[in-house]
Every structure is written in structure tokens, then in C-alpha cells.
Design a protein around this motif. Structure first.
Motif, mmCIF file in Angstrom:
data_model
loop_
_atom_site.group_PDB
_atom_site.id
_atom_site.type_symbol
_atom_site.label_atom_id
_atom_site.label_comp_id
_atom_site.label_asym_id
_atom_site.label_seq_id
_atom_site.Cartn_x
_atom_site.Cartn_y
_atom_site.Cartn_z
ATOM 1 N N LEU A 1 56.866 -29.203 27.204
ATOM 2 C CA LEU A 1 58.097 -29.751 26.632
ATOM 3 C C LEU A 1 58.129 -29.564 25.116
ATOM 4 O O LEU A 1 59.187 -29.348 24.532
ATOM 5 C CB LEU A 1 58.252 -31.231 26.982
ATOM 6 N N SER B 1 59.866 -26.375 23.868
ATOM 7 C CA SER B 1 61.315 -26.263 24.012
ATOM 8 C C SER B 1 61.981 -26.164 22.643
ATOM 9 O O SER B 1 61.495 -26.706 21.649
ATOM 10 C CB SER B 1 61.826 -27.507 24.750
ATOM 11 N N VAL C 1 67.459 -32.535 24.119
ATOM 12 C CA VAL C 1 66.898 -32.731 25.451
ATOM 13 C C VAL C 1 65.970 -31.557 25.722
ATOM 14 O O VAL C 1 66.405 -30.416 25.841
ATOM 15 C CB VAL C 1 67.995 -32.809 26.534
ATOM 16 N N ARG C 2 64.700 -31.847 25.795
ATOM 17 C CA ARG C 2 63.698 -30.814 26.064
ATOM 18 C C ARG C 2 63.479 -30.713 27.564
ATOM 19 O O ARG C 2 63.374 -31.734 28.250
ATOM 20 C CB ARG C 2 62.394 -31.150 25.357
ATOM 21 N N VAL C 3 63.420 -29.472 28.067
ATOM 22 C CA VAL C 3 63.223 -29.249 29.494
ATOM 23 C C VAL C 3 62.154 -28.178 29.668
ATOM 24 O O VAL C 3 62.153 -27.179 28.958
ATOM 25 C CB VAL C 3 64.531 -28.801 30.192
ATOM 26 N N ASN D 1 63.685 -24.650 27.920
ATOM 27 C CA ASN D 1 65.046 -24.390 27.465
ATOM 28 C C ASN D 1 65.023 -23.924 26.010
ATOM 29 O O ASN D 1 64.184 -24.353 25.213
ATOM 30 C CB ASN D 1 65.957 -25.605 27.669
ATOM 31 N N SER E 1 61.756 -33.181 31.979
ATOM 32 C CA SER E 1 62.506 -33.215 30.723
ATOM 33 C C SER E 1 62.048 -34.380 29.857
ATOM 34 O O SER E 1 61.230 -35.204 30.263
ATOM 35 C CB SER E 1 64.008 -33.352 30.996
#
Length: 129
Positions: free
Chosen positions: A14, A17, A24-26, A42, A77
Motif C-alpha cells: 500500500l 501506491s 485512497v491507496r489500493v 493504484n 486498501s
């Protein structure tokens, strides 16, 4: 990779990202029938929505390594609850999924919810292979 190891690895990734716009980290991982696992995160950019979802990133890594079918997908996430792939990623997963491909969503507390891609994308569209 054990479930605990996968949870730890997704949580670790994460941090990789790039989410300066949504915050919002995914992180995602995809597993092929041979057990190889590929990871993705992401990556957002200012030309929103031209960024890349974590699931798409992981699928691209798998395809780039010659993996063209998936039996399992994990998603985690920075949000306080489990999340599921967006519609576009559900279609991407569908196109490479083996029958009954599991999609596992991991919450920050380590709990995991599981659905099949068929349940997440009923009547999905696939061209003949």
C-alpha cells in the motif's frame, strides 16, 4: 503464500501506491493456475481518470510475465473496510478468470471477504478465446 503472508505483503505494498488525488491507496495481487502471484498498486495522475487501478496493474504485470489466466485476486486498501474492484476491473478480471475465480477483499483488521467473479459480474462479457 499463506493468507497471513498475503495480508502482510498487500499491506506493505500500500505504501507504493501513488494516490495524491483520492488519498485512497489500493494494492492487489493476482494468482494464476500455476500459483505465480503478481502484484500491483493504484497509480493516479492529474489527467483523472487516466490513472491505473491496482487490479489492472497486477493483471498487466501477470500478462507481461506470460500469465493469461487467473484463479484468484486479492484487494486491500487504506480505507477502514473491505473494498471490491470497480466495474472496469471486474471486467478485466472476468476476461482472464478461470471458472470460479475467487476475488478476496481484505479489510485492515485482516478479515477477508470472498466472492467469485461470476457473483461480482453476473453475465459478464467475454469474446471467444
Amino acid at each position: 503464500m499463506t493468507p497471513d503472508e498475503m495480508t502482510a505483503e498487500l499491506r506493505r505494498r500500500l505504501a507504493f501506491s501513488h494516490a495524491p488525488y483520492s488519498n485512497v491507496r489500493v494494492a492487489a495481487a493476482v494468482e494464476g493456475p500455476d500459483g505465480r502471484v503478481h502484484f500491483g498498486v493504484n497509480v493516479e495522475n492529474a489527467a483523472y481518470p487516466e490513472g491505473v487501478c491496482a487490479e489492472a496493474s497486477a493483471i498487466s504485470a501477470a500478462v507481461g510475465d506470460g500469465q493469461k489466466s487467473l484463479r484468484r485476486v486479492w484487494v486491500a486498501s487504506s480505507l477502514p473496510a473491505a473494498i471490491w474492484p470497480c466495474g472496469g476491473c471486474r471486467q478485466k478480471i472476468w476476461e482472464f478468470a478461470t471458472a470460479g475465480c475467487e476475488v478476496l477483499s481484505q479489510a485492515p483488521d485482516g478479515t477477508t471477504e470472498t466472492e467469485t467473479i461470476e457473483a461480482l459480474l453476473p453475465r459478464g462479457f467475454r469474446l471467444p478465446r
